[in-house]
Design a protein around this motif. Structure first.
Motif, PDB file in Angstrom:
ATOM      1  N   PHE A   1     -22.302  90.569  -9.751  1.00  0.00           N
ATOM      2  CA  PHE A   1     -22.423  92.129  -9.799  1.00  0.00           C
ATOM      3  C   PHE A   1     -23.271  92.367 -11.060  1.00  0.00           C
ATOM      4  N   PHE A   2     -22.721  91.968 -12.064  1.00  0.00           N
ATOM      5  CA  PHE A   2     -23.314  92.496 -13.402  1.00  0.00           C
ATOM      6  C   PHE A   2     -24.650  92.094 -13.484  1.00  0.00           C
ATOM      7  N   VAL A   3     -24.985  90.797 -13.123  1.00  0.00           N
ATOM      8  CA  VAL A   3     -26.222  90.097 -13.425  1.00  0.00           C
ATOM      9  C   VAL A   3     -27.267  90.972 -12.533  1.00  0.00           C
ATOM     10  N   TRP A   4     -26.772  91.046 -11.135  1.00  0.00           N
ATOM     11  CA  TRP A   4     -27.796  91.736 -10.154  1.00  0.00           C
ATOM     12  C   TRP A   4     -28.053  93.066 -10.695  1.00  0.00           C
ATOM     13  N   ARG A   5     -27.067  93.971 -10.984  1.00  0.00           N
ATOM     14  CA  ARG A   5     -27.136  95.282 -11.213  1.00  0.00           C
ATOM     15  C   ARG A   5     -27.783  95.603 -12.750  1.00  0.00           C
ATOM     16  N   PHE A   6     -27.696  94.566 -13.940  1.00  0.00           N
ATOM     17  CA  PHE A   6     -28.171  95.178 -15.026  1.00  0.00           C
ATOM     18  C   PHE A   6     -28.920  94.369 -15.834  1.00  0.00           C
ATOM     19  N   LEU A   7     -29.050  92.870 -15.492  1.00  0.00           N
ATOM     20  CA  LEU A   7     -29.906  92.214 -16.157  1.00  0.00           C
ATOM     21  C   LEU A   7     -31.266  92.529 -15.871  1.00  0.00           C
ATOM     22  N   PRO A   8     -32.183  92.821 -16.986  1.00  0.00           N
ATOM     23  CA  PRO A   8     -33.534  93.156 -16.405  1.00  0.00           C
ATOM     24  C   PRO A   8     -34.447  91.783 -16.092  1.00  0.00           C
ATOM     25  N   HIS A   9     -35.545  91.849 -15.223  1.00  0.00           N
ATOM     26  CA  HIS A   9     -36.027  90.696 -15.051  1.00  0.00           C
ATOM     27  C   HIS A   9     -37.388  90.690 -15.999  1.00  0.00           C
ATOM     28  N   LEU A  10     -37.086  89.834 -17.027  1.00  0.00           N
ATOM     29  CA  LEU A  10     -38.203  90.025 -18.129  1.00  0.00           C
ATOM     30  C   LEU A  10     -39.068  88.767 -17.923  1.00  0.00           C
ATOM     31  N   ARG A  11     -40.323  88.877 -18.314  1.00  0.00           N
ATOM     32  CA  ARG A  11     -41.490  87.645 -18.013  1.00  0.00           C
ATOM     33  C   ARG A  11     -42.318  87.651 -19.430  1.00  0.00           C
ATOM     34  N   HIS A  12     -42.614  86.591 -20.095  1.00  0.00           N
ATOM     35  CA  HIS A  12     -43.486  86.612 -21.201  1.00  0.00           C
ATOM     36  C   HIS A  12     -44.940  86.895 -20.565  1.00  0.00           C
ATOM     37  N   VAL A  13     -45.696  87.528 -21.446  1.00  0.00           N
ATOM     38  CA  VAL A  13     -47.051  88.161 -21.083  1.00  0.00           C
ATOM     39  C   VAL A  13     -47.872  86.798 -20.837  1.00  0.00           C
ATOM     40  N   GLU A  14     -47.910  85.759 -21.537  1.00  0.00           N
ATOM     41  CA  GLU A  14     -48.611  84.747 -21.416  1.00  0.00           C
ATOM     42  C   GLU A  14     -48.623  83.619 -20.278  1.00  0.00           C
ATOM     43  N   HIS A  15     -47.465  83.911 -19.548  1.00  0.00           N
ATOM     44  CA  HIS A  15     -47.353  83.096 -18.390  1.00  0.00           C
ATOM     45  C   HIS A  15     -47.178  84.045 -16.999  1.00  0.00           C
ATOM     46  N   GLU A  16     -48.611  84.452 -17.035  1.00  0.00           N
ATOM     47  CA  GLU A  16     -48.910  85.536 -15.993  1.00  0.00           C
ATOM     48  C   GLU A  16     -49.429  84.597 -14.579  1.00  0.00           C
ATOM     49  N   GLY A  17     -50.078  83.560 -14.798  1.00  0.00           N
ATOM     50  CA  GLY A  17     -50.482  82.948 -13.763  1.00  0.00           C
ATOM     51  C   GLY A  17     -49.584  81.642 -12.832  1.00  0.00           C
ATOM     52  N   LYS A  18     -49.934  81.101 -12.307  1.00  0.00           N
ATOM     53  CA  LYS A  18     -48.957  80.504 -11.210  1.00  0.00           C
ATOM     54  C   LYS A  18     -48.610  79.098 -11.933  1.00  0.00           C
ATOM     55  N   MET A  19     -47.365  78.543 -11.824  1.00  0.00           N
ATOM     56  CA  MET A  19     -47.011  77.689 -12.458  1.00  0.00           C
ATOM     57  C   MET A  19     -46.954  76.567 -11.540  1.00  0.00           C
ATOM     58  N   ARG A  20     -47.494  75.360 -11.915  1.00  0.00           N
ATOM     59  CA  ARG A  20     -47.035  74.110 -10.859  1.00  0.00           C
ATOM     60  C   ARG A  20     -45.984  73.383 -11.459  1.00  0.00           C
ATOM     61  N   LEU A  21     -44.870  73.011 -10.832  1.00  0.00           N
ATOM     62  CA  LEU A  21     -43.890  72.122 -11.566  1.00  0.00           C
ATOM     63  C   LEU A  21     -44.110  70.693 -11.571  1.00  0.00           C
ATOM     64  N   ASP A  22     -43.681  70.295 -12.724  1.00  0.00           N
ATOM     65  CA  ASP A  22     -43.834  68.902 -12.847  1.00  0.00           C
ATOM     66  C   ASP A  22     -42.822  68.173 -12.186  1.00  0.00           C
ATOM     67  N   TRP A  23     -43.060  67.901 -10.791  1.00  0.00           N
ATOM     68  CA  TRP A  23     -41.957  66.903  -9.847  1.00  0.00           C
ATOM     69  C   TRP A  23     -41.978  65.520 -10.410  1.00  0.00           C
ATOM     70  N   PRO A  24     -43.115  64.879 -10.755  1.00  0.00           N
ATOM     71  CA  PRO A  24     -42.750  63.466 -10.949  1.00  0.00           C
ATOM     72  C   PRO A  24     -41.968  63.503 -12.397  1.00  0.00           C
ATOM     73  N   GLY A  25     -42.347  64.339 -13.288  1.00  0.00           N
ATOM     74  CA  GLY A  25     -41.411  64.532 -14.393  1.00  0.00           C
ATOM     75  C   GLY A  25     -39.827  64.631 -14.291  1.00  0.00           C
ATOM     76  N   ALA A  26     -39.564  65.419 -13.104  1.00  0.00           N
ATOM     77  CA  ALA A  26     -38.130  65.792 -12.927  1.00  0.00           C
ATOM     78  C   ALA A  26     -37.720  64.754 -12.075  1.00  0.00           C
ATOM     79  N   LEU A  27     -38.361  63.815 -11.306  1.00  0.00           N
ATOM     80  CA  LEU A  27     -37.774  62.678 -10.602  1.00  0.00           C
ATOM     81  C   LEU A  27     -37.576  61.681 -11.656  1.00  0.00           C
ATOM     82  N   LEU A  28     -38.378  61.324 -12.526  1.00  0.00           N
ATOM     83  CA  LEU A  28     -38.316  60.500 -13.655  1.00  0.00           C
ATOM     84  C   LEU A  28     -36.976  60.588 -14.253  1.00  0.00           C
ATOM     85  N   ILE A  29     -37.004  61.769 -14.922  1.00  0.00           N
ATOM     86  CA  ILE A  29     -35.621  62.277 -15.387  1.00  0.00           C
ATOM     87  C   ILE A  29     -34.404  61.737 -14.626  1.00  0.00           C
TER      88      ILE A  29
END
Length: 531
Positions: free
Chosen positions: A191-219
């Motif tokens: 309830f509190f997170v849904w209602r009151f936590l703002p959705h903040l994004r950093h200016v420099e990350h406006e583009g689409k991000m590709r997730l590093d799946w091979p890295g995640a799998l190797l971890i």
């Protein structure tokens, strides 16, 4: 889309006071969810194992949770850096709460271990995103330290009531209730997170991000195989399969390092490990996790199995450890921004943790409860001085771009330390206990009773003890004496395990000198408000 600039508020926060408070309450409830789960389950675990009968999976109830959360923390820490953290915090609360219900419904140890694995995925998402929300809301590190007290208090309240609540619920409502207790806290945090936590994004990350799946799998492969190796080694010695697992872990870690050096959207930015300050802090996180989790998991087993306390009494003795983590964090927030050398707090903290471990190693059953509790107070204060500083120092050093991943990595590495700690301490304890019991039974010509006494869960289950003592006495053995020998074997085994944790804490004090002097600066940077 409204652009909020942190500088708009002279106090160094992105939102005005009321909104900041409500958002922080949301994050605090989320923290409470994870903390409550860790401490409540620790106290209930001996009872769970004696009912579901599977001591060989004792360590895995903790390990499966740690393993899946260790893998998911860096993934979601990175995703949060790009897309903003709010959606992931919400998803994590849902996964974590649903998995808690499944844990409560478990009818065998394997099901519980798997449900704990799912819960770990939720917990990993939580830790990877919720902790990094705070520097988003409070870019000024001095202001952040003051607000972090709210989170430390939530963590502390959960930790304080956790062991006693775990003991109380287990004794009066059965162990399943320790998982169901997450349901109301989960709904409240949602309830509190849904209602009151703002959705903040950093200016420099406006583009689409590709997730590093091979890295995640190797971890996942590197950590999973390391965990299995650590579990297998003491039980079966150096077998071909244990060696193969170690080789797989090393090969995956090497492949991960090589891949991340070339990957443009690396899940683990390798340059962070080249930073001397961050590398030292990461090492301390591993060592701190090793000591902390060894204490949290094996002190309750020592008090219940070794000293014969009830779950409620053991919970009461453990409580000061977790209460003083909070008191230490609050005191630390006041001290660290006023001293000229904040690094000093790391030396003091790890020294206190080492003293606490040595105290538990010296503990005997005849020792008065207040003495045992004072060892817990010292350990809690030490951890309260160490944990928040590692986070603040890493955030300060990593800078805005790597803020989420640095915070997430620190938590991950602490969990890896915990994973290695609980597994090594656990395998050492079961190995030493088994050999102690075996020699006691051999001396009494009662070696065929090993199946009944070889599992430490007998020392927690009072009814089973009475039955076994009667059976042994009926068979012409001194049942009470053999049970006492088993208790002594468990105490000796846990003492040795925690002596190892004390050595690690001393190494941490020595390692703290590698952290270059940290200066807490005031930084105000613009962020985008994406609500």
């Amino acid at each position: 889309m409204a652009v909020h600039t942190a500088a708009h508020h002279s106090s160094g926060q992105v939102l005005p006071f009321r909104e900041s408070l409500l958002a922080m309450l949301g994050i605090s409830f989320v923290t409470m969810l994870v903390a409550l789960d860790q401490t409540v389950v620790g106290t209930a675990l001996p009872t769970i194992v004696s009912e579901l009968r599977g001591f060989e999976l004792y360590a895995w109830v903790a390990t499966s949770y740690l393993l899946t959360s260790v893998i998911t923390v860096p993934i979601f820490g990175r995703l949060g850096d790009y897309y903003g953290r709010k959606p992931f915090v919400i998803a994590s609360i849902v996964v974590f709460t649903a998995a808690s219900v499944l844990c409560g419904a478990a009818d065998n140890m394997l099901f519980l271990v798997l449900a704990r694995g799912l819960q770990g995925i939720g917990g990993g998402m939580l830790v990877g995103t919720a902790f990094a929300c705070i520097p988003d809301l409070f870019p000024d590190s001095v202001v952040r330290l003051r607000w972090q007290v709210l989170m430390s208090s939530a963590f502390g309240i959960a930790n304080a009531v956790g062991p006693s609540l775990g003991g109380f619920l287990t004794q009066y409502y059965g162990w399943r209730s320790v998982f169901y207790v997450n349901l109301p806290v989960g709904l409240l945090s949602l309830f509190f997170v849904w209602r009151f936590l703002p959705h903040l994004r950093h200016v420099e990350h406006e583009g689409k991000m590709r997730l590093d799946w091979p890295g995640a799998l190797l971890i996942a492969v590197a950590l999973g195989s390391l965990q299995l190796f650590v579990e297998l080694l003491p039980k079966h010695g150096v077998t071909l399969s244990a060696f193969a697992l170690l080789a797989l872990s090393v090969a995956s870690a090497y492949a991960l390092w090589q891949w991340e050096k070339r990957c443009p959207t690396a899940i683990l930015p390798v340059d962070m490990f080249r930073n001397r300050s961050l590398a030292a802090l990461f090492t301390l996180a591993v060592l701190g996790g090793f000591t902390m989790f060894s204490m949290l998991f094996y002190a309750p087993l020592l008090f219940q199995g070794g000293f014969g306390m009830s779950p409620k009494e053991a919970g009461l003795v453990i409580t000061p450890l977790v209460v003083f983590i909070t008191i230490g964090s609050i005191a630390n927030g006041r001290i660290v921004s006023r001293v000229s050398n904040p690094n000093l707090m790391l030396y003091i903290g790890f020294s206190l943790v080492a003293l606490s471990c040595l105290g538990i190693v010296a503990a005997t059953r005849s020792m008065q409860q207040w003495v045992l509790m004072s060892f817990m107070v010292v350990g809690g204060l030490g951890l309260g001085f160490v944990m928040p500083n590692l986070t603040i120092f890493a955030q300060q050093t990593a800078g805005r771009e790597h803020l989420g991943i640095a915070t997430a990595l620190l938590q991950s590495l602490r969990m890896i330390g915990g994973m290695i700690g609980t597994a090594l301490t656990g395998t050492l304890v079961s190995h030493l206990y088994a050999s102690g019991v075996r020699s006691a039974l051999d001396n009494a010509n009662a070696s065929h009773w090993f199946t009944d006494l070889g599992d430490p869960q007998i020392l927690i289950n009072r009814d089973a003890q009475t039955t076994l003592v009667d059976q042994l006495t009926h068979a012409g053995h001194n049942g009470a004496m053999l049970l006492e020998s088993a208790r002594e074997a468990l105490v000796g085994a846990i003492h040795l395990g925690l002596a190892m944790a004390a050595i690690i804490a001393v190494v941490s004090v020595w390692q703290s000198r590698r952290v270059p002097p940290i200066k807490l600066q005031r930084k105000l940077e613009p962020v985008i408000h994406a609500d």
